[in-house]
Scaffold this motif. Structure first.
Motif, PDB file in Angstrom:
ATOM      1  N   ASP A 162       0.834  -1.210   0.000  1.00 44.89           N
ATOM      2  CA  ASP A 162       0.000   0.000   0.000  1.00 44.89           C
ATOM      3  C   ASP A 162       0.868   1.260   0.000  1.00 44.89           C
ATOM      4  O   ASP A 162       0.538   2.253  -0.662  1.00 44.89           O
ATOM      5  CB  ASP A 162      -0.919   0.008   1.221  1.00 44.89           C
ATOM      6  CG  ASP A 162      -2.035  -1.027   1.123  1.00 44.89           C
ATOM      7  OD1 ASP A 162      -2.282  -1.526   0.007  1.00 44.89           O
ATOM      8  OD2 ASP A 162      -2.645  -1.333   2.163  1.00 44.89           O
ATOM      9  N   GLY A 163       1.980   1.195   0.726  1.00 40.99           N
ATOM     10  CA  GLY A 163       2.870   2.349   0.760  1.00 40.99           C
ATOM     11  C   GLY A 163       3.464   2.656  -0.603  1.00 40.99           C
ATOM     12  O   GLY A 163       3.564   3.828  -1.000  1.00 40.99           O
ATOM     13  N   LEU A 174       2.108   1.816  -3.509  1.00 44.55           N
ATOM     14  CA  LEU A 174       1.020   2.271  -4.373  1.00 44.55           C
ATOM     15  C   LEU A 174       0.682   3.738  -4.109  1.00 44.55           C
ATOM     16  O   LEU A 174       0.377   4.495  -5.036  1.00 44.55           O
ATOM     17  CB  LEU A 174      -0.216   1.399  -4.149  1.00 44.55           C
ATOM     18  CG  LEU A 174      -0.078  -0.079  -4.550  1.00 44.55           C
ATOM     19  CD1 LEU A 174      -1.305  -0.866  -4.119  1.00 44.55           C
ATOM     20  CD2 LEU A 174       0.142  -0.218  -6.045  1.00 44.55           C
ATOM     21  N   SER A 175       0.752   4.139  -2.841  1.00 47.58           N
ATOM     22  CA  SER A 175       0.444   5.536  -2.502  1.00 47.58           C
ATOM     23  C   SER A 175       1.471   6.503  -3.081  1.00 47.58           C
ATOM     24  O   SER A 175       1.196   7.690  -3.220  1.00 47.58           O
ATOM     25  CB  SER A 175       0.369   5.702  -0.976  1.00 47.58           C
ATOM     26  OG  SER A 175       1.659   5.572  -0.387  1.00 47.58           O
ATOM     27  N   LYS A 176       2.645   5.974  -3.420  1.00 50.60           N
ATOM     28  CA  LYS A 176       3.696   6.816  -3.998  1.00 50.60           C
ATOM     29  C   LYS A 176       3.693   6.787  -5.519  1.00 50.60           C
ATOM     30  O   LYS A 176       4.599   7.309  -6.171  1.00 50.60           O
ATOM     31  CB  LYS A 176       5.056   6.368  -3.461  1.00 50.60           C
ATOM     32  CG  LYS A 176       5.193   6.593  -1.961  1.00 50.60           C
ATOM     33  CD  LYS A 176       6.512   6.063  -1.413  1.00 50.60           C
ATOM     34  CE  LYS A 176       6.578   6.277   0.102  1.00 50.60           C
ATOM     35  NZ  LYS A 176       7.831   5.703   0.680  1.00 50.60           N
ATOM     36  N   GLY A 177       2.666   6.154  -6.089  1.00 51.38           N
ATOM     37  CA  GLY A 177       2.473   6.216  -7.534  1.00 51.38           C
ATOM     38  C   GLY A 177       3.312   5.270  -8.363  1.00 51.38           C
ATOM     39  O   GLY A 177       3.556   5.561  -9.547  1.00 51.38           O
ATOM     40  N   PHE A 217      -5.493  -2.192  -7.946  1.00 52.37           N
ATOM     41  CA  PHE A 217      -5.253  -0.882  -8.553  1.00 52.37           C
ATOM     42  C   PHE A 217      -4.714  -1.015  -9.976  1.00 52.37           C
ATOM     43  O   PHE A 217      -4.251  -0.034 -10.562  1.00 52.37           O
ATOM     44  CB  PHE A 217      -4.278  -0.082  -7.691  1.00 52.37           C
ATOM     45  CG  PHE A 217      -4.842   0.305  -6.346  1.00 52.37           C
ATOM     46  CD1 PHE A 217      -5.528   1.499  -6.190  1.00 52.37           C
ATOM     47  CD2 PHE A 217      -4.724  -0.546  -5.256  1.00 52.37           C
ATOM     48  CE1 PHE A 217      -6.058   1.859  -4.968  1.00 52.37           C
ATOM     49  CE2 PHE A 217      -5.251  -0.200  -4.023  1.00 52.37           C
ATOM     50  CZ  PHE A 217      -5.931   1.002  -3.876  1.00 52.37           C
TER      51      PHE A 217
END
Length: 410
Positions: free
Chosen positions: A233-234, A236-239, A265
């Protein structure tokens, strides 16, 4: 014609040979085979190792029995008395406490040879045998960087009772292969296992190769299965546009956690090694073939030569092997998460995996997979085997030269 062979091989990869523990013949040599957990890496190493011993007359496959569908619980011991060899298996089930216990149990069998697959297993065995007056031979495999891991200082500078096999992974060649799926790839995440120096080393090499291509590479460490979801998740949150998972049996065991979190995603997961894509919940694209086969053959040859009295392990160096690069595509991953596979990738694929079938797309892939489980007659392989043994033999001059280089570096 390849389909049946693929299905057979995929079935074998997730089967466990579990003969019952029986009496040990005093005159027979004893081999203990240790793994941190069950996974395709150690299964392929094991198949190649056993087949090599078969060629040299120490094992016949019929002797191993037909109870391959029985699975071990963590720490359980399996073994069998064979006509010419006592063979014992130990599985830690990814449990650190069990790992210590199975090393102790392996030593109780008074082994002549201990095979240790992957870094944590090899470290535990070498530490346990380091102060023994007459230690067993220790052969390791599937340790990407045994020098960074602390198993040896150089190929010929190592404990006298230890040697093994490793694969050189050319990340500068592997990473550009992912562009076949996404030519615009710019930001990637890498998950590594913090308990292994080799895994950390792999993440650093991947980062360096990616940054040399102009990518932004974000790495994150995990120490246990519960860490995988927040780590993914970390990223993914950074793109990140893709997640790369280096070779490691722990990461393989937790790969479904990563693929599920990323797949929601639409983010593909790439593994360094075809084994990562070999499950419906595995990575979308795996790269490279046959590294584990070559390592299993190599340590099998060393074991056979030592059992025959032809070599001194103290003079045997650590062998290094380059994998054959190619694509394994997990179509289940792409279909489950609505990711369109690019025509260029499909055209280049060596192997395609589907829910109920697997297909070899190239002849070289079929031949490489066949080699994983084939048993060559001794007369067909002996000359090449002798040449290999000579190629890893350490002379006093080589040992002195490597030691001098280490001293200069320090």
């Amino acid at each position: 014609m390849y389909r049946k062979l693929v299905i057979l091989v995929l079935t074998l990869l997730f089967m466990v040979a579990t003969p019952l523990v029986q009496g040990q013949e005093k005159d027979n040599p004893t081999v203990a085979f240790l793994r941190f957990g069950r996974n395709p890496i150690e299964t392929i190493v094991h198949a190649a190792f056993v087949n090599t011993l078969h060629s040299y007359g120490f094992i016949t496959l019929d002797e191993l029995g037909d109870r391959a569908d029985q699975k071990l619980i963590p720490g359980e011991v399996e073994g069998t008395h064979l006509e010419n060899l006592n063979l014992h298996y130990f599985n830690a089930g990814y449990d650190f406490a069990a790992l210590s216990a199975i090393v102790d149990a392996a030593m109780d069998t008074e082994p002549d040879i201990v095979v240790a697959v992957e870094e944590l297993t090899a470290l535990s065995v070498i530490n346990a045998t380091a102060t023994m007056e007459d230690p067993p031979v220790v052969l390791f495999a599937a340790v990407p960087n045994p020098y960074r891991a602390g198993l040896a200082e150089a190929s010929c500078v190592k404990p006298a009772h230890v040697t093994g096999a490793r694969s050189d992974l050319p990340y500068d060649q592997i990473l550009p292969m992912y562009l076949a799926q996404n030519p615009d790839l710019q930001t990637v995440g890498v998950i590594f296992y913090s308990n292994e120096n080799s895994s950390r080393d792999a993440s650093e090499l991947i980062a360096a190769a990616g940054e040399a291509m102009g990518w932004q590479v974000i790495t994150t460490a995990v120490a246990g299965i519960p860490d995988l979801v927040p780590a993914t998740d970390g990223l993914l949150s950074k793109g990140v546009q893709a997640i790369i998972v280096p070779n490691n049996s722990f990461l393989l065991a937790g790969l479904p956690v990563v693929t599920s979190a990323a797949g929601e995603f639409g983010i593909p997961v790439f593994s360094v090694g075809m084994d990562g894509a070999m499950s419906p919940t595995g990575s979308m694209i795996g790269i490279s073939f046959n590294g584990w086969t070559n390592q299993g053959i190599s340590i099998g040859l060393v074991a056979a030569a030592w059992l025959n009295g032809d070599i001194d392990i103290a003079n045997m160096g650590i062998s290094s092997h380059e994998p054959i690069l190619g694509y394994t595509i997990n179509h289940d991953f792409a279909e489950a998460w609505g990711i369109e596979l690019q025509p260029e990738l499909l055209e280049a694929a060596d192997m395609s995996l589907f829910t109920e079938r697997a297909e070899f797309r190239t002849e070289r892939a079929a031949l490489l997979w066949q080699r994983m489980f084939e048993i060559l007659p001794l007369e067909a392989r002996q000359d090449a085997d002798r040449a290999f043994i000579e190629s890893i033999r350490c002379t006093p001059e080589m040992i002195a030269e490597q030691q001098a280089e280490l001293d200069a570096e320090s």
